[in-house]
Design a protein around this motif. Sequence first.
Motif, PDB file in Angstrom:
ATOM      1  N   GLN A 131      32.623  42.506  53.372  1.00 51.58           N
ATOM      2  CA  GLN A 131      33.677  41.496  53.473  1.00 51.58           C
ATOM      3  C   GLN A 131      34.308  41.310  52.099  1.00 51.58           C
ATOM      4  N   PRO A 132      35.584  40.951  52.068  1.00 50.78           N
ATOM      5  CA  PRO A 132      36.200  40.694  50.771  1.00 50.78           C
ATOM      6  C   PRO A 132      35.436  39.594  50.031  1.00 50.78           C
ATOM      7  N   SER A 133      35.326  39.756  48.747  1.00 51.66           N
ATOM      8  CA  SER A 133      34.593  38.782  47.949  1.00 51.66           C
ATOM      9  C   SER A 133      35.358  38.516  46.666  1.00 51.66           C
ATOM     10  N   LYS A 134      34.908  37.524  45.939  1.00 47.90           N
ATOM     11  CA  LYS A 134      35.526  37.270  44.647  1.00 47.90           C
ATOM     12  C   LYS A 134      34.945  38.227  43.621  1.00 47.90           C
ATOM     13  N   PRO A 135      35.744  38.704  42.679  1.00 49.34           N
ATOM     14  CA  PRO A 135      35.192  39.591  41.651  1.00 49.34           C
ATOM     15  C   PRO A 135      34.225  38.831  40.754  1.00 49.34           C
ATOM     16  N   GLN A 136      33.358  39.599  40.085  1.00 52.58           N
ATOM     17  CA  GLN A 136      32.326  39.021  39.230  1.00 52.58           C
ATOM     18  C   GLN A 136      32.926  38.144  38.128  1.00 52.58           C
ATOM     19  N   ALA A 137      33.954  38.668  37.484  1.00 49.63           N
ATOM     20  CA  ALA A 137      34.580  37.914  36.395  1.00 49.63           C
ATOM     21  C   ALA A 137      35.912  37.374  36.891  1.00 49.63           C
ATOM     22  N   PRO A 138      36.287  36.182  36.476  1.00 50.60           N
ATOM     23  CA  PRO A 138      37.583  35.655  36.925  1.00 50.60           C
ATOM     24  C   PRO A 138      38.735  36.460  36.335  1.00 50.60           C
ATOM     25  N   LEU A 139      39.570  36.997  37.194  1.00 48.32           N
ATOM     26  CA  LEU A 139      40.699  37.809  36.739  1.00 48.32           C
ATOM     27  C   LEU A 139      42.000  37.038  36.834  1.00 48.32           C
ATOM     28  N   ILE A 140      41.936  35.870  37.480  1.00 44.07           N
ATOM     29  CA  ILE A 140      43.145  35.037  37.537  1.00 44.07           C
ATOM     30  C   ILE A 140      42.806  33.596  37.124  1.00 44.07           C
ATOM     31  N   THR A 141      43.813  32.942  36.570  1.00 39.35           N
ATOM     32  CA  THR A 141      43.776  31.483  36.398  1.00 39.35           C
ATOM     33  C   THR A 141      45.124  30.991  36.887  1.00 39.35           C
ATOM     34  N   TRP A 142      45.185  29.744  37.342  1.00 39.31           N
ATOM     35  CA  TRP A 142      46.484  29.259  37.804  1.00 39.31           C
ATOM     36  C   TRP A 142      46.645  27.788  37.501  1.00 39.31           C
ATOM     37  N   ASN A 143      47.913  27.374  37.524  1.00 38.10           N
ATOM     38  CA  ASN A 143      48.288  25.980  37.301  1.00 38.10           C
ATOM     39  C   ASN A 143      49.195  25.575  38.458  1.00 38.10           C
ATOM     40  N   ALA A 144      48.653  24.779  39.373  1.00 37.82           N
ATOM     41  CA  ALA A 144      49.389  24.424  40.593  1.00 37.82           C
ATOM     42  C   ALA A 144      50.639  23.608  40.267  1.00 37.82           C
ATOM     43  N   ALA A 145      50.545  22.733  39.280  1.00 38.05           N
ATOM     44  CA  ALA A 145      51.697  21.899  38.939  1.00 38.05           C
ATOM     45  C   ALA A 145      52.876  22.752  38.469  1.00 38.05           C
ATOM     46  N   HIS A 146      52.560  23.817  37.737  1.00 35.67           N
ATOM     47  CA  HIS A 146      53.608  24.714  37.240  1.00 35.67           C
ATOM     48  C   HIS A 146      53.871  25.880  38.195  1.00 35.67           C
ATOM     49  N   ARG A 147      53.111  25.946  39.268  1.00 37.47           N
ATOM     50  CA  ARG A 147      53.226  27.072  40.218  1.00 37.47           C
ATOM     51  C   ARG A 147      53.207  28.399  39.460  1.00 37.47           C
ATOM     52  N   LEU A 148      52.197  28.549  38.636  1.00 41.26           N
ATOM     53  CA  LEU A 148      52.049  29.718  37.762  1.00 41.26           C
ATOM     54  C   LEU A 148      50.643  30.289  37.918  1.00 41.26           C
ATOM     55  N   VAL A 149      50.563  31.595  38.151  1.00 40.80           N
ATOM     56  CA  VAL A 149      49.269  32.274  38.156  1.00 40.80           C
ATOM     57  C   VAL A 149      49.286  33.355  37.087  1.00 40.80           C
ATOM     58  N   GLU A 150      48.208  33.423  36.320  1.00 32.71           N
ATOM     59  CA  GLU A 150      48.078  34.447  35.289  1.00 32.71           C
ATOM     60  C   GLU A 150      47.013  35.442  35.740  1.00 32.71           C
ATOM     61  N   TRP A 151      47.340  36.714  35.654  1.00 28.79           N
ATOM     62  CA  TRP A 151      46.500  37.783  36.208  1.00 28.79           C
ATOM     63  C   TRP A 151      46.182  38.781  35.094  1.00 28.79           C
ATOM     64  N   THR A 152      44.920  38.927  34.792  1.00 29.99           N
ATOM     65  CA  THR A 152      44.490  39.905  33.796  1.00 29.99           C
ATOM     66  C   THR A 152      44.402  41.267  34.472  1.00 29.99           C
ATOM     67  N   VAL A 153      45.234  42.198  34.040  1.00 32.29           N
ATOM     68  CA  VAL A 153      45.263  43.534  34.641  1.00 32.29           C
ATOM     69  C   VAL A 153      44.933  44.559  33.553  1.00 32.29           C
ATOM     70  N   VAL A 154      43.744  45.131  33.660  1.00 35.20           N
ATOM     71  CA  VAL A 154      43.316  46.144  32.700  1.00 35.20           C
ATOM     72  C   VAL A 154      43.371  47.503  33.390  1.00 35.20           C
ATOM     73  N   ALA A 155      44.260  48.359  32.894  1.00 37.51           N
ATOM     74  CA  ALA A 155      44.396  49.704  33.461  1.00 37.51           C
ATOM     75  C   ALA A 155      43.303  50.604  32.896  1.00 37.51           C
ATOM     76  N   GLY A 156      42.757  51.462  33.752  1.00 41.62           N
ATOM     77  CA  GLY A 156      41.714  52.372  33.292  1.00 41.62           C
ATOM     78  C   GLY A 156      40.473  51.636  32.823  1.00 41.62           C
ATOM     79  N   ASP A 157      40.067  50.638  33.593  1.00 43.54           N
ATOM     80  CA  ASP A 157      38.915  49.798  33.222  1.00 43.54           C
ATOM     81  C   ASP A 157      37.633  50.437  33.766  1.00 43.54           C
TER      82      ASP A 157
END
Length: 176
Positions: free
Chosen positions: A24-50
Amino acid sequence: MRTRTVLAVAAVAMACAGCGATPQPSKPQAPLITWNAAHRLVEWTVVAGDGGENGGMNFDGYANGEMTLVVPVGWRVEIHFQNASFTPHSAMVVPESVRNRSSFDASLMAFPGAETPNPSEGSSKGAAANVAFTVSRAGDYALVCAVPGHALAGMWDKLVVSSQAKQPSLLVNRSP
Ligand SMILES: [Cu+2]
């Protein structure tokens, strides 16, 4: 990066030990996103070739659509991109329907600004770029590497822009 990827693999393996079914889909071990609902902003850490998953053709250790970011429609997405490998890589958001191509140009970009610099050439090892765009239309999209051949080799993940979701979520689903 390598440690985190190994831990994520171990977590998936443990979660599915003896179950024999599709995990089943699960959350990744390390948090890859953070978000701010008031600002409707999500930040996504994307590491290529990780790490070595899929021969290094991955984002955050996930390839072939194993990672899905769900974002409420109208939010702003800020990708913190970094290339961890000696192979040049890039990131571009395109409609999911066109992800299965050998090359990508700017006309395929799903939202203005949703690409790293020089996406066809890719960035060298250690290069970092911040990319921000507003997901103005609900639908199914893909985060692809636009270096020719890489998306076909599995270097793509999913971005779902949802009219139902109240907050972002990032799920991973890796076959054992
Ligand atoms: Cu690539």
